[in-house]
Write an enzyme that holds these catalytic residues in place. Structure first.
Site, PDB file in Angstrom:
ATOM      1  N   CYS A   2       1.377   5.504  -7.170  1.00 40.59           N
ATOM      2  CA  CYS A   2       2.200   5.749  -8.343  1.00 40.59           C
ATOM      3  C   CYS A   2       2.612   7.216  -8.403  1.00 40.59           C
ATOM      4  O   CYS A   2       2.306   8.007  -7.520  1.00 40.59           O
ATOM      5  CB  CYS A   2       1.427   5.392  -9.612  1.00 40.59           C
ATOM      6  SG  CYS A   2       0.797   3.692  -9.618  1.00 40.59           S
ATOM      7  N   ARG A  50       4.786   3.280 -11.986  1.00 46.07           N
ATOM      8  CA  ARG A  50       3.878   2.346 -11.326  1.00 46.07           C
ATOM      9  C   ARG A  50       4.512   1.616 -10.162  1.00 46.07           C
ATOM     10  O   ARG A  50       5.602   1.047 -10.289  1.00 46.07           O
ATOM     11  CB  ARG A  50       3.362   1.311 -12.335  1.00 46.07           C
ATOM     12  CG  ARG A  50       2.283   0.402 -11.750  1.00 46.07           C
ATOM     13  CD  ARG A  50       1.869  -0.689 -12.716  1.00 46.07           C
ATOM     14  NE  ARG A  50       0.733  -1.438 -12.185  1.00 46.07           N
ATOM     15  CZ  ARG A  50       0.394  -2.656 -12.566  1.00 46.07           C
ATOM     16  NH1 ARG A  50       1.096  -3.265 -13.504  1.00 46.07           N
ATOM     17  NH2 ARG A  50      -0.649  -3.266 -12.031  1.00 46.07           N
ATOM     18  N   LEU A  51       3.797   1.635  -9.026  1.00 43.53           N
ATOM     19  CA  LEU A  51       4.053   0.732  -7.908  1.00 43.53           C
ATOM     20  C   LEU A  51       2.906  -0.268  -7.927  1.00 43.53           C
ATOM     21  O   LEU A  51       1.767   0.077  -7.613  1.00 43.53           O
ATOM     22  CB  LEU A  51       4.105   1.494  -6.577  1.00 43.53           C
ATOM     23  CG  LEU A  51       4.311   0.650  -5.320  1.00 43.53           C
ATOM     24  CD1 LEU A  51       5.653  -0.065  -5.356  1.00 43.53           C
ATOM     25  CD2 LEU A  51       4.207   1.519  -4.066  1.00 43.53           C
ATOM     26  N   GLU A  77      -5.823   4.765  -4.966  1.00 48.01           N
ATOM     27  CA  GLU A  77      -6.664   3.575  -4.944  1.00 48.01           C
ATOM     28  C   GLU A  77      -8.132   3.987  -4.942  1.00 48.01           C
ATOM     29  O   GLU A  77      -8.534   4.862  -4.172  1.00 48.01           O
ATOM     30  CB  GLU A  77      -6.400   2.721  -3.691  1.00 48.01           C
ATOM     31  CG  GLU A  77      -4.969   2.253  -3.510  1.00 48.01           C
ATOM     32  CD  GLU A  77      -4.571   1.141  -4.465  1.00 48.01           C
ATOM     33  OE1 GLU A  77      -5.464   0.610  -5.162  1.00 48.01           O
ATOM     34  OE2 GLU A  77      -3.364   0.811  -4.518  1.00 48.01           O
ATOM     35  N   ILE A 291       8.530   2.309  15.408  1.00 49.58           N
ATOM     36  CA  ILE A 291       9.813   2.955  15.670  1.00 49.58           C
ATOM     37  C   ILE A 291       9.920   3.207  17.168  1.00 49.58           C
ATOM     38  O   ILE A 291       9.007   3.766  17.786  1.00 49.58           O
ATOM     39  CB  ILE A 291       9.925   4.285  14.900  1.00 49.58           C
ATOM     40  CG1 ILE A 291      10.075   4.022  13.403  1.00 49.58           C
ATOM     41  CG2 ILE A 291      11.101   5.108  15.401  1.00 49.58           C
ATOM     42  CD1 ILE A 291      11.345   3.314  13.006  1.00 49.58           C
ATOM     43  N   SER A 363      -2.407   3.208   8.126  1.00 48.89           N
ATOM     44  CA  SER A 363      -1.977   4.147   9.159  1.00 48.89           C
ATOM     45  C   SER A 363      -3.189   4.634   9.950  1.00 48.89           C
ATOM     46  O   SER A 363      -4.333   4.412   9.562  1.00 48.89           O
ATOM     47  CB  SER A 363      -1.272   5.349   8.529  1.00 48.89           C
ATOM     48  OG  SER A 363      -2.217   6.274   8.020  1.00 48.89           O
ATOM     49  N   GLY A 364      -2.914   5.328  11.034  1.00 43.10           N
ATOM     50  CA  GLY A 364      -3.972   5.917  11.854  1.00 43.10           C
ATOM     51  C   GLY A 364      -4.129   7.403  11.629  1.00 43.10           C
ATOM     52  O   GLY A 364      -4.782   8.092  12.425  1.00 43.10           O
TER      53      GLY A 364
END
Length: 650
Positions: A2, A50-51, A77, A291, A363-364
């Site tokens: 968010c 908010r997402l 989170e 990508i 992700s890494g």
């Protein structure tokens, strides 16, 4: 994931302008397009975009405790929130939602400032406790999520998820901080706690700030730090087994979602390991995004495809043209302050692709710092062996002289550049590492800046950023020291900044299992020989992943996520670079020595030198100045800016 924003009156209980608060929140609409929320009471204004990821029905913010006396806005989170709920319920707290946000208000009531010690996740939050007349904000241990703040002249504390939020306030001191400019041209970003503007600051990794109305404003408190003890005597077999389990736990926690979830897959070790682990935890095919580049020198898509095929993922690929440079102005606006990592271009593109298919992506990121993956780590260890043969008092005069008189050989591999080696030998470990990662090294920055701007710097050197952190590293192990420095600087200021802004520009949440703080703490107990062995970086990680990934993914040379700047600046962007670097916008700032700017452009475009990194850094600075109207010498603060992390009156 968010966007948060707010105002707190540190002196009294004035009512804040609702229209101003709305502007501050609207400017970060991209961070949370699903909903917006506000809370106003005397002396406090909180806002949220908010997402929706978890508890889609009832997780709206600002969110309150049972009697409404504690209000929180939160970005991120809390991965262990389900474990904390029964513990807090046993203490008498009543939950009305299924969201991780509600855990924060009850944890604050139960444990006060120490609540952050109980959270496992990525977070930046601010809360107001009416009964205690207290404002509290915190940022996660590895600074995955951003937190900007400013103490304004009238005693108002403003905060937000992005610098553009604070820029909506008319009282923000938007003069450019000379020390921030020095840091930017050394590192490619402005290091915490500074921002490019004199009037704003960033909360640092693992820091919190607690303000009690009417009392003096304290400095941020560091509630967490990593300690490289290197005293865990596990065998290689034991370490690989435990690492595999710890990685599974970290990935499992980050797969909790009520919306479509996937992963970035570059074809490198880190992202491939995350995808392999996800596949082992999921009954459904994992969504993966890659990508590809039309320039084979930068294209890893073949290796990403091999991993995708092995685990039968739903794999999505888009090709980025090697002349994909139309994002320059977009990036300048996105990052708010100068930011010179050119891999922001492909990062933006992979986030754009991922958002077409998922709302959350793993992700890494963070693997190189904790596992020992950067090539520069191995080079530094080689140089440290040479430095250790002679005391600094002998090395400085001897190699310092040789470094000054020996001709440069930028065309040669670094290990064969005698001038570079001599210069490195004349430095201590911290200065040598800083020198190795600097975009423009000390002598170049001296030539770059005008005499007037150097006076404004007052002798400040960006090396001080590394010195400050090295003093807290509490280790004499050469690898552990530079890992610690990267965890405090490059990971925070570059990697996390790049991914947060690029992902949130597309309303995409990115989660980072290799930056789980429990995993990072455990890795810091392992001997450095398990991380780099001979010329092999990420030794333990690769050994642990051998049953899950092919050798040509694990043991091929590292490519990175880069773009062909050198070719761009001699070809399709030749005139644009010349116009930007030598144009009126930079000249009007009074920061630069035009003769040296001319040298950088001419030497690069003639092919005599590769100055692509310094030129990109200048190009992004010019775009920042142009976008923000920060032209003219009066836009640069005079004298030495306020130091360190102190909260200060602008």
């Amino acid at each position: 994931m968010c966007g948060i924003a707010g105002l707190f009156d540190t002196r009294g209980k004035r009512n804040f302008d609702r229209a101003l608060m709305q502007r501050m929140n609207d400017v970060q609409h991209h961070r949370g397009p699903d909903e917006g929320g506000y809370h106003f009471e005397p002396g406090v204004a909180l806002a949220h975009r908010r997402l929706s990821i978890i508890d889609l029905a009832t997780g709206q913010q600002p969110l309150f405790n049972e009697d409404g006396s504690v209000a929180v806005v939160f970005n991120g989170e809390i991965y262990n929130f389900q474990e904390l709920v029964p513990e807090l319920e046993a203490l008498g707290h009543v939950f009305h939602t299924r969201s991780d946000t509600e855990v924060i208000v009850h944890a604050w009531e139960a444990w006060g400032e120490d609540c952050v010690q109980r959270f496992r996740g990525m977070f930046a939050f601010a809360l107001h406790d009416r009964n205690r007349d207290t404002f509290f904000m915190a940022r996660d241990r590895l600074a995955v999520k951003p937190m900007f703040y400013a103490l304004l002249p009238d005693g108002t504390l403003a905060f937000g998820s992005e610098l553009k939020v604070l820029m909506q306030h008319p009282d923000l001191d938007r003069r450019i901080d000379p020390q921030a400019v020095e840091e930017y041209f050394a590192l490619g970003y402005v290091a915490e706690p500074r921002t490019i503007f004199l009037g704003a600051r960033k909360l640092g990794p693992g820091e919190s700030l607690c303000i009690r109305r009417g009392q003096p404003i304290p400095e941020p408190r560091q509630y967490w730090d990593v300690r490289f003890t290197l005293d865990n005597n596990l065998s290689l077999a034991e370490a690989t087994a435990e690492l595999t389990e710890r990685l599974r736990e970290s990935v499992r926690l980050r797969m909790i979602s009520e919306v479509p979830l996937g992963a970035f897959l570059s074809g490198g070790v880190d992202s491939s390991a995350v995808v392999a682990t996800m596949a082992g935890l999921s009954d459904e095919p994992v969504n993966t995004c890659s990508i590809a580049f039309d320039d084979p020198k930068f294209n890893e898509s073949e290796f990403a495809q091999r991993v995708a095929d092995r685990y039968r993922t739903n794999h999505f690929v888009e090709t980025v043209k090697s002349d994909d440079f139309d994002l320059i102005d977009t990036l300048a606006a996105l990052y708010d302050e100068p930011f010179a990592d050119s891999s922001a271009i492909p990062t933006y593109r992979v986030c754009q692709l991922a958002r077409k298919h998922v709302t959350v992506s793993l992700s890494g990121d963070g693997g190189d710092e904790s596992f020992g993956g950067y090539r520069r780590y191995r080079m530094h260890l080689m140089e440290e062996k040479m430095r250790s043969a002679l005391p600094l008092g002998l090395r400085q005069p001897m190699f310092g002289l040789l470094g000054r008189v020996y001709p440069k050989a930028d065309w040669a591999p670094r290990v064969f550049r005698a001038k570079t080696t001599f210069q490195a030998m004349a430095r201590d470990a911290t200065e040598a590492y800083f020198h190795s990662v600097s975009i423009l090294r000390g002598d170049m920055r001296h030539k770059l800046f005008s005499a007037d701007f150097r006076n404004k710097l007052g002798g400040y050197d960006a090396l001080d950023v590394f010195r400050r952190h090295a003093a807290n590293a509490d280790t004499d192990d050469p690898l552990a020291l530079i890992q610690y420095l990267d965890l405090k600087t490059y990971l925070v200021g570059d990697i996390n900044t790049k991914v947060d802004r690029a992902s949130m520009a597309h309303s995409l949440e990115v989660r980072e299992p290799l930056m789980d703080h429990k995993l990072v703490e455990w890795l810091a107990t392992l001997p450095s020989g398990l991380k780099i062995q001979g010329n092999e970086g990420k030794y333990l990680f690769k050994k642990a992943m051998e049953p899950f990934l092919p050798d040509d993914v694990l043991y091929r040379p590292k490519m990175g996520f880069s773009v062909p700047l050198a070719r761009w600046f001699r070809g399709p962007l030749k005139q644009r670079v010349r116009d930007a670097v030598l144009g009126e916008t930079l000249a009007a700032t009074g920061i630069f020595n035009r003769d040296y700017l001319q040298h950088l452009v001419d030497a690069h475009q003639s092919g005599a030198r590769d100055y692509s990194a310094p030129l990109w850094t200048l190009l992004m600075f010019e775009a920042f100045v142009r976008n923000n109207g920060s032209t003219g010498a009066d836009s640069i603060a005079s004298g030495v800016a306020c130091n360190g992390g102190a909260v200060y009156a602008a």
